[in-house]
Enzyme design. Structure first.
Site, PDB file in Angstrom:
ATOM      1  N   CYS A  66       0.905  -1.208   0.191  1.00 56.13           N
ATOM      2  CA  CYS A  66      -0.071  -0.095   0.045  1.00 56.13           C
ATOM      3  C   CYS A  66       0.810   1.334  -0.004  1.00 56.13           C
ATOM      4  O   CYS A  66       2.157   1.187   0.099  1.00 56.13           O
ATOM      5  CB  CYS A  66      -1.037  -0.049   1.380  1.00 56.13           C
ATOM      6  SG  CYS A  66      -0.122   0.156   2.877  1.00 56.13           S
TER       7      CYS A  66
ATOM      8  N   CYS B  65       3.258   1.941   2.943  1.00 53.76           N
ATOM      9  CA  CYS B  65       4.519   0.981   2.923  1.00 53.76           C
ATOM     10  C   CYS B  65       5.473   1.747   1.980  1.00 53.76           C
ATOM     11  O   CYS B  65       6.911   1.914   2.426  1.00 53.76           O
ATOM     12  CB  CYS B  65       4.254  -0.115   2.180  1.00 53.76           C
ATOM     13  SG  CYS B  65       3.148  -1.346   3.201  1.00 53.76           S
TER      14      CYS B  65
ATOM     15  N   ASP C  67       9.832   6.220 -31.691  1.00 56.56           N
ATOM     16  CA  ASP C  67      11.394   6.521 -31.970  1.00 56.56           C
ATOM     17  C   ASP C  67      12.291   5.450 -32.309  1.00 56.56           C
ATOM     18  O   ASP C  67      13.300   5.581 -31.932  1.00 56.56           O
ATOM     19  CB  ASP C  67      11.771   6.986 -30.338  1.00 56.56           C
ATOM     20  CG  ASP C  67      11.827   5.603 -29.290  1.00 56.56           C
ATOM     21  OD1 ASP C  67      11.182   4.803 -29.693  1.00 56.56           O
ATOM     22  OD2 ASP C  67      12.308   5.837 -28.301  1.00 56.56           O
TER      23      ASP C  67
ATOM     24  N   ASP D  66       6.806  -1.517 -30.353  1.00 58.58           N
ATOM     25  CA  ASP D  66       6.368  -2.948 -30.676  1.00 58.58           C
ATOM     26  C   ASP D  66       4.752  -2.629 -31.826  1.00 58.58           C
ATOM     27  O   ASP D  66       4.255  -3.736 -31.830  1.00 58.58           O
ATOM     28  CB  ASP D  66       5.652  -3.599 -29.471  1.00 58.58           C
ATOM     29  CG  ASP D  66       6.517  -3.814 -28.409  1.00 58.58           C
ATOM     30  OD1 ASP D  66       6.297  -3.770 -27.186  1.00 58.58           O
ATOM     31  OD2 ASP D  66       7.756  -4.387 -28.791  1.00 58.58           O
TER      32      ASP D  66
ATOM     33  N   ASP E  21       7.410   9.668 -35.651  1.00 64.18           N
ATOM     34  CA  ASP E  21       8.352   9.194 -36.695  1.00 64.18           C
ATOM     35  C   ASP E  21       7.641   8.557 -37.570  1.00 64.18           C
ATOM     36  O   ASP E  21       6.217   8.467 -37.778  1.00 64.18           O
ATOM     37  CB  ASP E  21       9.008   7.657 -35.817  1.00 64.18           C
ATOM     38  CG  ASP E  21      10.140   7.259 -36.485  1.00 64.18           C
ATOM     39  OD1 ASP E  21      10.655   7.956 -37.254  1.00 64.18           O
ATOM     40  OD2 ASP E  21      10.284   5.885 -36.315  1.00 64.18           O
TER      41      ASP E  21
END
Length: 660
Positions: free
Chosen positions: A32, A35, A654, A658, A455
């Site tokens: 959390c 933490c 760039d 994917d 690009d």
């Protein structure tokens, strides 16, 4: 020849004093925002630590400190003292391996949590039904004795919900109490625990409460614990994808390299390659490290770096980049940058830093979350005190009811997880569409974007060459020409040859066999088809072999104006025709960019391709601001220049993405 080991990535204790370096720690046990605050606070208390950023999503702590002080052991000890576990990640590959291992743990954790969730649903459904019996149409009214028995059943059913489904909340709260801190577990344990005790007292000792208030709410205990466990399960599953981007990048680097030593070919782990080593790069394999060509020539696919689909011809003296794909020729290279110093490793480091960055809103949430639990407890205590001192009689009973109500209302809060999970999902969704967001600060600033830098290859275009034009010279047939050219290109591994074969296949042409095939690196191919000697390649290749291009000069000029790559075919020494090959524009590019431009966003194309080709593609999609032949590092400079003009800039594509 000298051979030196590349330095490890950013060790805290191995640079000149006064410099700043970053160390990454994998933190275990966080669940959390409280933490996160505890770990950050513990690390910030260590002397000479300059900055700390802890991410709950990828469970990494990035500590910037003066080199030489503190020792890594001091950082680990500080984390452990705060009640968590830590390990040092010395380089990007170690971070990836750690992330992979953690992903496996998260998958198991998610399965276990989903099991607890379904147990909570099974036990909690009758509890909810009993708690809201009168609200369900068609159910008979319960007598007081039946209602009392139903409440006893609810008390029994919620015991395993607390002890099994919600066990971690109570153990976590106890551990936090031992550290004299509080977290979300504290709130959930206080709220549900108090609700269960209150409900049990209301069922078994109703005289302790004001008339009309001795009604249990076991359903709140069941629903809160079960839903929070569901949230944890979904969180664990979502966080299990955090290393995918790094895995995709590291998969670009081969695990082994072929080292040349005294005439031997030794296959060694890529991590053991040193600067100055001579390496063999076989045809079709990836270049293992950054280097310079000593022997051989070949086409190299550098699209992962430049984003350009056309391969680059490499000869002796040219530089090659680790992770790029060798074509059909063998190369001998000398390693110049290895390990964390390679271009790909530096890209990976940038991605890691982007994943761990926090937007301003998340930092604000972390601050709020660190005070949230004690604030809720304080409000509950104040409410208790007010009702006890000024409330109606019996004031103690009313005070208990009000205080428990405050805790129950507040306990299912996911304040500390909402922002980081939202950021992670947004980045993941963007990545699935081929959009790279460098930092989470950029994600928050996206609403102010007024300039979009794109690009060309793989972003505006498909990123894969295709045949766009087939023009036969006088005396030749187009279909027959394609059959002959496809036959000669059949053994070729060149991307242009692949595009020609795919075009012939799509046209359902029968491709004859080729004999005496030869590949002329960087120029073209030749062979004999049906007794005819064919040459297929660049205009320069034809001129070098004595083939006149006069009959197709107009077609060549037209292809050049339209940004096509010309492939000339000659039969028995006479030009037979010319093919145009290009990277086609995506079907939706014009519509998307048009909508963005209409909304007031300025569109700028940055590409490493030739000016003529870039402008031809830009004209197809309606982009007027084009900057061609821009190297990867120059793209960043162009973006910085636009930002210096006061613009909020987004960069899409760039060279490492994917996108399909």
């Amino acid at each position: 020849m000298s051979r030196t080991q590349a330095p490890p990535a950013n060790p805290v204790g191995e640079r000149r004093p006064g410099e700043a370096a970053q160390v990454q720690l994998r933190i275990s046990g966080m669940h959390c925002a409280s933490c996160v605050s505890s770990v950050e606070g513990a690390l910030q208390k260590v002397d000479h630590v300059q900055d700390v950023s802890v991410s709950l999503v990828d469970e990494l702590a990035r500590v910037t400190a003066e080199v030489g002080v503190p020792e890594v052991e001091e950082l680990l000890a500080a984390v452990e003292k705060a009640g968590y576990r830590a390990e040092v990640l010395e380089d990007p590959r170690a971070a990836l391996e750690s992330a992979r291992a953690r992903d496996v743990e998260r998958e198991a954790e998610a399965r276990a949590l989903f099991g607890k969730f379904w147990l909570g649903v099974l036990l909690g459904a009758p509890v909810v039904l009993i708690g809201h019996w009168e609200m369900v149409p068609g159910l008979p009214e319960l007598s007081m004795s039946s209602r009392q028995a139903a409440w006893w059943l609810s008390a029994l059913l919620t015991i395993p919900i607390i002890l099994v489904v919600g066990r971690s909340f109570f153990t976590g709260a106890w551990a936090a109490w031992g550290r004299r801190t509080s977290n979300m577990d504290t709130l959930i344990a206080l709220g549900t625990g108090s609700a269960w005790l209150y409900s049990t007292a209301a069922v078994f000792v109703p005289t302790l409460f004001p008339e009309g208030t001795a009604r249990p709410f076991y359903e709140a205990v069941a629903v809160v614990i079960t839903l929070v466990v569901l949230g944890q399960a979904l969180e664990a599953r979502a966080k299990g994808t955090t290393s995918k981007a790094l895995r995709a990048l590291f998969d670009l680097t081969p695990e082994t390299a072929v080292r040349l030593v005294d005439g031997r070919h030794d296959e060694v782990p890529v991590e053991s390659v040193l600067v100055g080593d001579r390496l063999l790069v076989r045809p079709g394999s990836r270049v293992p490290v950054d280097g310079v060509v000593l022997e051989g020539s070949t086409d190299v696919d550098e699209s992962m770096i430049t984003g350009e689909s056309m391969p680059v011809f490499k000869v002796v003296g040219d530089e090659v980049v680790g992770g790029t794909i060798n074509g059909s020729g063998a190369l001998t290279i000398e390693a110049t940058r290895v390990g964390a110093e390679t271009l790909l490793a530096r890209i990976v480091e940038t991605v890691q830093q982007a994943q761990g960055s926090k937007p301003p809103i998340q930092r604000a949430v972390d601050v709020v979350a660190s005070y949230f639990v004690p604030a809720v407890v304080a409000i509950a205590l104040v409410a208790f005190a007010v009702w006890y001192w000024v409330g109606p009689e019996p004031s103690l009973n009313f005070a208990v009811v009000v205080a428990v109500s405050v805790l129950v209302i507040a306990c299912p809060c996911a304040l500390g997880l909402a922002t980081p999970i939202s950021v992670m999902i947004a980045m993941g969704k963007a990545a699935s569409h081929g959009i790279l967001v460098r930092t989470s600060e950029a994600l928050q600033a996206a609403r102010n974007i007024d300039t979009l830098v794109v690009d060309k290859t793989g972003t505006v275009t498909l990123g894969r060459p295709r045949v766009t034009d087939v023009v036969a010279a006088d005396g030749f047939d187009e279909s027959e020409l394609m059959q002959w050219v496809a036959a000669v290109e059949t053994p070729s591994e060149h991307p242009l040859g692949r595009a020609i074969r795919e075009h012939a296949s799509a046209s359902e042409l029968e491709v004859p066999a080729v004999a005496h095939f030869a590949s002329h690196a960087g120029q073209g191919v030749s062979g004999v088809v049906g007794g005819r000697r064919l040459l297929v390649g660049s205009p320069g290749f034809m001129e070098a072999t004595g083939v006149s291009l006069a009959d197709v000069s107009g077609e060549l000029a037209d292809l050049g104006r339209r940004g096509r790559t010309p492939v000339v075919a000659a039969v028995n020494g006479k030009v037979a025709g010319v093919l145009g090959v290009a990277d086609p524009v995506r079907e939706d590019s014009r519509a998307v960019l048009g909508r963005l431009a209409a909304s007031g966003v300025r569109i700028v194309m940055l590409t490493g391709d030739q000016e003529e080709t870039a402008r031809a593609v830009a004209a197809e999609v309606g982009i007027s601001d084009v900057r061609a032949q821009v190297l990867p590092h120059e793209k960043a400079e162009e973006v910085a220049r636009l930002q210096a003009e006061g613009r909020t800039v987004a960069m899409v594509g760039d060279g490492v993405n994917d996108a399909p």
